[in-house]
Design a protein around this motif. Structure first.
Motif, mmCIF file in Angstrom:
data_model
loop_
_atom_site.group_PDB
_atom_site.id
_atom_site.type_symbol
_atom_site.label_atom_id
_atom_site.label_comp_id
_atom_site.label_asym_id
_atom_site.label_seq_id
_atom_site.Cartn_x
_atom_site.Cartn_y
_atom_site.Cartn_z
ATOM 1 N N GLU A 70 2.574 -3.472 19.479
ATOM 2 C CA GLU A 70 1.776 -4.501 18.817
ATOM 3 C C GLU A 70 1.598 -4.178 17.338
ATOM 4 O OE1 GLU A 70 -1.956 -5.218 20.665
ATOM 5 O OE2 GLU A 70 -1.088 -5.776 22.602
ATOM 6 N N VAL A 71 1.782 -5.192 16.501
ATOM 7 C CA VAL A 71 1.548 -5.075 15.060
ATOM 8 C C VAL A 71 1.005 -6.407 14.562
ATOM 9 C CG1 VAL A 71 3.306 -3.320 14.578
ATOM 10 C CG2 VAL A 71 3.943 -5.728 14.581
ATOM 11 N N ASP A 72 0.230 -6.377 13.499
ATOM 12 C CA ASP A 72 -0.180 -7.638 12.859
ATOM 13 C C ASP A 72 0.230 -7.686 11.394
ATOM 14 O OD1 ASP A 72 -1.980 -5.856 11.792
ATOM 15 O OD2 ASP A 72 -3.772 -6.885 12.519
ATOM 16 N N GLU A 73 0.938 -6.641 10.933
ATOM 17 C CA GLU A 73 1.491 -6.632 9.579
ATOM 18 C C GLU A 73 2.656 -5.655 9.545
ATOM 19 O OE1 GLU A 73 -0.191 -6.834 5.041
ATOM 20 O OE2 GLU A 73 -1.202 -5.461 6.410
ATOM 21 N N VAL A 74 3.757 -6.058 8.916
ATOM 22 C CA VAL A 74 4.946 -5.215 8.792
ATOM 23 C C VAL A 74 5.365 -5.199 7.327
ATOM 24 C CG1 VAL A 74 7.365 -4.881 9.422
ATOM 25 C CG2 VAL A 74 5.738 -5.715 11.133
ATOM 26 N N ILE A 75 5.560 -4.008 6.790
ATOM 27 C CA ILE A 75 5.966 -3.843 5.394
ATOM 28 C C ILE A 75 7.333 -3.165 5.399
ATOM 29 C CG2 ILE A 75 5.374 -2.806 3.180
ATOM 30 C CD1 ILE A 75 2.410 -2.788 4.337
ATOM 31 N N VAL A 76 8.328 -3.851 4.855
ATOM 32 C CA VAL A 76 9.708 -3.381 4.913
ATOM 33 C C VAL A 76 10.051 -2.607 3.637
ATOM 34 C CG1 VAL A 76 12.123 -4.049 5.211
ATOM 35 C CG2 VAL A 76 10.302 -5.373 6.340
ATOM 36 N N SER A 77 10.419 -1.337 3.813
ATOM 37 C CA SER A 77 10.735 -0.473 2.678
ATOM 38 C C SER A 77 12.073 0.216 2.942
ATOM 39 C CB SER A 77 9.626 0.561 2.466
ATOM 40 O OG SER A 77 9.893 1.381 1.355
ATOM 41 N N SER A 132 8.036 -7.506 1.956
ATOM 42 C CA SER A 132 8.679 -6.344 1.348
ATOM 43 C C SER A 132 7.629 -5.389 0.804
ATOM 44 C CB SER A 132 9.607 -6.776 0.215
ATOM 45 O OG SER A 132 8.853 -7.185 -0.913
ATOM 46 N N CYS A 133 8.025 -4.141 0.710
ATOM 47 C CA CYS A 133 7.142 -3.131 0.133
ATOM 48 C C CYS A 133 6.874 -3.432 -1.338
ATOM 49 C CB CYS A 133 7.789 -1.762 0.295
ATOM 50 S SG CYS A 133 6.647 -0.393 0.102
ATOM 51 N N ASN A 134 7.881 -3.949 -2.048
ATOM 52 C CA ASN A 134 7.696 -4.310 -3.457
ATOM 53 C C ASN A 134 6.579 -5.336 -3.619
ATOM 54 O OD1 ASN A 134 10.038 -2.776 -3.826
ATOM 55 N ND2 ASN A 134 10.673 -4.049 -5.541
ATOM 56 N N GLU A 135 6.628 -6.392 -2.801
ATOM 57 C CA GLU A 135 5.601 -7.421 -2.902
ATOM 58 C C GLU A 135 4.226 -6.856 -2.568
ATOM 59 O OE1 GLU A 135 4.184 -11.635 -0.816
ATOM 60 O OE2 GLU A 135 6.095 -10.733 -0.230
ATOM 61 N N TYR A 136 4.159 -6.080 -1.503
ATOM 62 C CA TYR A 136 2.881 -5.526 -1.043
ATOM 63 C C TYR A 136 2.243 -4.656 -2.125
ATOM 64 C CZ TYR A 136 -0.344 -3.022 2.110
ATOM 65 O OH TYR A 136 -1.460 -2.482 2.714
ATOM 66 N N LEU A 137 3.013 -3.701 -2.656
ATOM 67 C CA LEU A 137 2.450 -2.782 -3.644
ATOM 68 C C LEU A 137 2.173 -3.479 -4.971
ATOM 69 C CD1 LEU A 137 4.529 0.460 -2.949
ATOM 70 C CD2 LEU A 137 2.127 0.038 -2.397
ATOM 71 N N THR A 138 3.036 -4.413 -5.368
ATOM 72 C CA THR A 138 2.795 -5.134 -6.620
ATOM 73 C C THR A 138 1.513 -5.950 -6.538
ATOM 74 O OG1 THR A 138 5.159 -5.254 -7.119
ATOM 75 C CG2 THR A 138 3.730 -6.820 -8.251
ATOM 76 N N ARG A 139 1.305 -6.625 -5.430
ATOM 77 C CA ARG A 139 0.102 -7.440 -5.287
ATOM 78 C C ARG A 139 -1.154 -6.577 -5.257
ATOM 79 N NH1 ARG A 139 1.515 -11.527 -0.452
ATOM 80 N NH2 ARG A 139 -0.684 -12.069 -0.685
#
Length: 491
Positions: free
Chosen positions: A411-418, A282-289
């Motif tokens: 191709e992707v190696d990371e996906v951030i869901v917002s 999730s975008c929340n997890e990504y930005l918080t970390r």
């Protein structure tokens, strides 16, 4: 010119007063809107320094001279916290910058924050005479708000609003985000003893964990919060209301009122195949970390994977923050995947512009159908569905519909869901008297922000389900006014 440099410019130069008095509106109308200086995109996309540099002293004066002294200043009606916009701008025009900052603080507890992150183009500036009547670029109200707040901070003469003598009544606040801070400010000014309970170890809520430093530096947030401390607000961190402290505990400690401003930190997902793969978060997890837990440091307890081919799903400001963060973490390809067109994007135009300048790829009118991983379970590629715009939906935007048979793998190696957030159900489940909607938001009286439990008020994202900083602050101020009225009657 840096902030400290414009402090050295004389504040009583005679040419300024002469220009102000002699300039007619027809001359003001010929002045072009001042452009905000920015860092070079190739440089800023590799660091966390603030992108917007702020107006110089001369630029702020020039922009202030565009104000037309409207008889009916409709810009005020566009401000959710009711800033006296003409008054603070005319103070800048007279060279009285510290007075301009004091005017801002009469109604806004976070002027340096709001000057940076509020969507003025959809609020106060959208109601400007230039926009409404002349179809020209509006007065740069947000730029001037930031200028006045920054000037005061750099001057070392930070003012505090007047605080009434204590009335002996205690009120509690859940969450130190913009709604909670705005509520706390107005209540402490009215003479209440205010305690803010924050679940995390740092204060600021979404201002700290949700907005990157290249858009809102942490030290700006800290200065604004320190002013609240000096006014008498008490802050308690690492305290989860509903777990660490209960509704009954608050009663026993003689809190007469409670404001819930705990935000909406529960991320939504699309529930499509592959969302449980490593590298999809999730975008929340990504930005918080990244913002709060130093995840960019390999030695961090919660390091974040630095993808080279990063896709962010969504088109709001949070999505822009995430994709621009990915670029700064070394992504060779950072893309926005959004199911509508760019015109329907809820993100600020400035954020879209900055993202494009920094090399972000925009895949509009696309929607992910599934993700697939490698033998280790890490996301490797995503299947995108081509979309087209149909008839408007309930939001007034055109509904995206699939183009049959038009799909493609990327191709992707990371996906951030917002794709949106919901309130954490902890408080509604832990407190009696609270009604929630099917979306998990707390039900309040829209005029008073009062819940079904008469001593409990709520505002911000826990009521709205995801909104702007300034709308949350508006809720906090409204709740403070009505709680003050309620407690006076009860007393």
């Amino acid at each position: 010119m840096k902030e400290m440099e414009y402090l050295q410019i004389g504040r009583n130069q005679p040419w300024r007063e002469s220009l102000r008095k002699n300039m007619k509106n027809k001359e003001r109308l010929q002045l072009a809107r001042t452009k905000m200086p920015e860092r070079d995109p190739d440089v800023r996309s590799r660091n966390y320094q603030e992108v917007n540099l702020g107006l110089t002293y001369e630029q702020a004066l020039a922009e202030s001279h565009r104000c037309l002294d409207c008889v009916n200043p409709t810009c005020i009606s566009g401000c959710p916290v009711g800033i006296n916009i003409p008054k603070f701008i005319k103070n800048i025009e007279r060279g009285e910058i510290l007075e301009a900052a004091k005017t801002l603080k009469e109604t806004s507890v976070l002027p340096a924050v709001c000057g940076r992150v509020c969507p003025q183009e959809r609020q106060c500036e959208s109601q400007c005479f230039y926009t409404q009547k002349l179809k020209k670029e509006p007065l740069a109200i947000g730029y001037l708000e930031r200028f006045a707040a920054d000037y005061e901070r750099e001057s070392g003469e930070v003012s505090l609003p007047e605080v009434a003598p204590s009335n002996g009544l205690k009120v509690a606040v859940v969450g130190s985000g913009p709604a909670g801070l705005a509520f706390a400010a107005d209540m402490v000014k009215a003479g209440y003893r205010v305690t803010v309970f924050e679940a995390l170890h740092e204060l600021g809520g979404v201002l700290r964990y949700g907005i990157p430093e290249f858009r809102l530096p942490n030290d700006i947030v800290e200065v604004e919060i320190e002013s609240l401390r000096k006014m008498g607000v008490e802050f308690v961190t690492n305290c989860i209301v509903g777990k660490t402290i209960s509704q009954e505990d608050l009663r026993e400690e003689k809190f007469k009122g409670l404001f819930i401003g705990s935000g909406a930190g529960l991320p939504n997902f699309m529930n499509i195949p592959g969302e449980n793969l490593i590298g999809v978060m999730s975008c929340n997890e990504y930005l918080t970390r990244v913002n709060l837990m130093q995840a960019i440091d390999p030695e961090s307890d919660t390091p974040v994977y630095k993808g080279k081919k990063v896709a962010v799903i969504g088109g709001g400001n949070t999505a822009m923050d995430a994709v621009r963060t990915a670029r700064r973490l070394g992504a060779e390809t950072a893309m926005i995947v959004y199911r509508r067109s760019e015109q329907e994007m809820p993100a600020r135009l400035e954020e879209i512009k900055h993202a494009k300048e920094e090399g972000v790829v925009f895949l509009t009118l696309h929607n992910p159908l599934r993700y697939e991983g490698d033998e280790r379970g890490r996301v490797q590629r995503m299947l995108l569905q081509r979309m087209e715009l149909g008839q408007p939906d309930g939001s007034g935007r055109c509904r995206p519909v699939p183009v049959e048979g038009d799909t493609a793998w990327i191709e992707v190696d990371e996906v951030i869901v917002s794709v949106g957030v919901s309130p954490n159900p902890l408080i509604p489940q832990s407190f009696s008297g609270l009604e929630v909607t099917p979306r998990g938001t707390v039900v309040v009286n829209a005029e008073t922000m009062q819940t079904g439990e008469e001593s409990i008020f709520a505002g911000g994202d826990i009521v709205r389900g995801g909104a702007t900083v300034i709308l949350a602050m508006g809720d906090g101020r409204k709740a403070a006014k009505t709680m003050d009225d309620f407690l006076k009657i009860k007393a």
